[in-house]
Enzyme design. Structure first.
Site, PDB file in Angstrom:
ATOM      1  N   VAL A 125     -33.317   5.844  31.314  1.00  0.00           N
ATOM      2  CA  VAL A 125     -33.085   4.710  32.215  1.00  0.00           C
ATOM      3  C   VAL A 125     -31.853   4.870  33.093  1.00  0.00           C
ATOM      4  O   VAL A 125     -31.618   4.055  33.988  1.00  0.00           O
ATOM      5  CB  VAL A 125     -32.966   3.381  31.430  1.00  0.00           C
ATOM      6  CG1 VAL A 125     -34.275   3.013  30.788  1.00  0.00           C
ATOM      7  CG2 VAL A 125     -31.845   3.448  30.397  1.00  0.00           C
ATOM      8  N   TYR A 126     -31.036   5.878  32.858  1.00  0.00           N
ATOM      9  CA  TYR A 126     -29.833   6.043  33.667  1.00  0.00           C
ATOM     10  C   TYR A 126     -30.233   6.424  35.098  1.00  0.00           C
ATOM     11  O   TYR A 126     -30.747   7.520  35.342  1.00  0.00           O
ATOM     12  CB  TYR A 126     -28.906   7.108  33.087  1.00  0.00           C
ATOM     13  CG  TYR A 126     -28.277   6.743  31.745  1.00  0.00           C
ATOM     14  CD1 TYR A 126     -28.307   5.430  31.274  1.00  0.00           C
ATOM     15  CD2 TYR A 126     -27.673   7.695  30.953  1.00  0.00           C
ATOM     16  CE1 TYR A 126     -27.739   5.088  30.055  1.00  0.00           C
ATOM     17  CE2 TYR A 126     -27.092   7.356  29.731  1.00  0.00           C
ATOM     18  CZ  TYR A 126     -27.130   6.060  29.288  1.00  0.00           C
ATOM     19  OH  TYR A 126     -26.571   5.728  28.073  1.00  0.00           O
ATOM     20  N   THR A 127     -29.985   5.505  36.019  1.00  0.00           N
ATOM     21  CA  THR A 127     -30.363   5.657  37.425  1.00  0.00           C
ATOM     22  C   THR A 127     -31.820   6.133  37.550  1.00  0.00           C
ATOM     23  O   THR A 127     -32.118   7.108  38.231  1.00  0.00           O
ATOM     24  CB  THR A 127     -29.409   6.596  38.181  1.00  0.00           C
ATOM     25  OG1 THR A 127     -28.057   6.246  37.860  1.00  0.00           O
ATOM     26  CG2 THR A 127     -29.575   6.452  39.687  1.00  0.00           C
ATOM     27  N   GLU A 128     -32.686   5.423  36.821  1.00  0.00           N
ATOM     28  CA  GLU A 128     -34.138   5.652  36.909  1.00  0.00           C
ATOM     29  C   GLU A 128     -34.519   7.114  36.676  1.00  0.00           C
ATOM     30  O   GLU A 128     -35.384   7.667  37.371  1.00  0.00           O
ATOM     31  CB  GLU A 128     -34.655   5.169  38.269  1.00  0.00           C
ATOM     32  CG  GLU A 128     -34.418   3.687  38.502  1.00  0.00           C
ATOM     33  CD  GLU A 128     -34.810   3.228  39.893  1.00  0.00           C
ATOM     34  OE1 GLU A 128     -35.497   3.993  40.605  1.00  0.00           O
ATOM     35  OE2 GLU A 128     -34.433   2.109  40.268  1.00  0.00           O
ATOM     36  N   GLY A 129     -33.857   7.747  35.711  1.00  0.00           N
ATOM     37  CA  GLY A 129     -34.198   9.116  35.354  1.00  0.00           C
ATOM     38  C   GLY A 129     -33.416  10.180  36.098  1.00  0.00           C
ATOM     39  O   GLY A 129     -33.507  11.372  35.771  1.00  0.00           O
TER      40      GLY A 129
END
Length: 350
Positions: free
Chosen positions: A61-65
């Site tokens: 989930v960190y910056t949408e992958g």
């Protein structure tokens, strides 16, 4: 650099783990965290490798992958052998609008691992962690899915993050009963400003030999040296925009009052003292450090070279001690004379 085994395993990881939540373009809620691009990430990873770090943490989930993709590309750009690094990532958070695009169900875990493997450009994940507490999915379903991934060789070790003590204990019991892969680590918030973990979770981890990976060791920057009682809105700090994790601010100012002279005595930053305090805790396997700049990374890396005296540790422990809560205060009272006569009331008063 110093190294420790990950929980009750033979896997050696560096006492400092490089967290890559700052990697990406800073979209959405990660705007306040950082926006480290590929070139900057390569420089940070290169420096961390040179200083002995072999442990890297990210999440889907960190910056949408994007964090996973940048970390994977950095390792490739720097020609780092896969066997020389331990990669940890996480699954649970929402990665799409669908009903099943979040959680710790078998379906979401199976979809999540494939996306993470592609993003990281690897055929296996060393440590795969459940990123949060799923109140819907049965624990056994989650464990069976993770066990399948271990059997397939896509995952080598498993862990969880932000779970309650009772639920971790339940999961360990199920793993033993069903002969499933067991949690080798917990990733949790812990800092000198937030010691809540010591009430129930730390005794469990020590008893069951589960490793502890610490996130936000500087309490979201509150212990970085930028903040004080008279400067509670420091410039260029994510804490000023995103007041997280939750801490008792008044208690933290008192802690910083004690940290400041110790930092001056060692000629270092309050951040380095805060990290050294954590590294001195036997329950801590690895402390996750993140960085937006090389200077910040270098300062954090130096924490492994700092040894606090027993007097300094005592002063820091005293000012940051948790207020007593039941049943904590009754346990030493009732157990005082278990191995010989003792004055229980005197112990309680002290």
């Amino acid at each position: 650099m110093e190294y420790a085994t990950l929980g009750n395993t033979g896997l050696l990881v560096s006492k400092l783990c490089f967290g890559t939540m700052t990697f990406g373009d800073g979209r959405g809620i990660f705007k306040a965290v950082g926006a480290v691009g590929q070139a900057e990430a390569d420089e940070l990873v290169k420096t961390s490798i040179e200083r002995g770090i072999n442990f890297y943490d990210t999440a889907d989930v960190y910056t949408e992958g994007e964090s996973e993709k940048i970390l994977g590309q950095s390792l490739r750009n720097l020609n780092i052998a896969r066997k020389d690094v331990v990669i940890a990532t996480k699954v649970y958070g929402r990665v799409g609008p669908g009903r099943n695009d979040v959680g710790a169900s078998r379906g979401h875990i199976m979809d999540g691992v494939e996306a993470s493997l592609r993003g990281l450009q690897t055929d296996h994940i060393d440590l795969y962690q459940i990123h949060g507490n799923d109140s819907v999915t049965p624990v056994e379903e989650t464990l069976r899915a993770l066990d399948t991934l271990v059997q397939q060789g896509k995952v080598r070790y498993i862990g969880c993050s932000n779970w309650q003590a009772w639920k971790i204990a339940k999961a360990l019991g199920i793993s033993e009963l069903r002969n499933l892969a067991r949690f080798d680590s917990l990733q949790a918030y812990y800092s000198i400003a937030g010691r809540d973990l010591e009430r129930e979770v730390v005794p469990l981890l020590e008893s069951e030999k589960v490793g502890l990976m610490v996130w936000s060791p500087l309490a979201g920057g509150l212990l970085s040296g930028k903040f004080s009682r008279t400067n509670q809105k420091a410039a260029d700090s994510r804490r000023s925009e995103y007041d997280f994790p939750i801490v008792d601010k008044e208690r933290t100012w008192k802690i910083l009052d004690v940290i400041d002279p110790i930092a001056k005595a060692h000629g270092c930053s309050p951040a380095r003292i805060s990290l050294a305090w954590l590294l001195a805790k036997p329950v801590v396997t690895s402390v996750i450090i993140g960085a937006k700049s090389l200077d910040q990374l270098q300062d954090n890396l130096a924490a492994v070279e700092l040894t606090l005296t027993q007097d300094e540790l005592g002063r820091l422990d005293e000012v940051s001690a948790l207020p007593l809560e039941y049943p904590g205060w009754v346990l030493p009272f009732q157990g005082a004379d278990r191995l010989g006569p003792a004055d229980r009331w005197e112990l309680l008063r002290s």
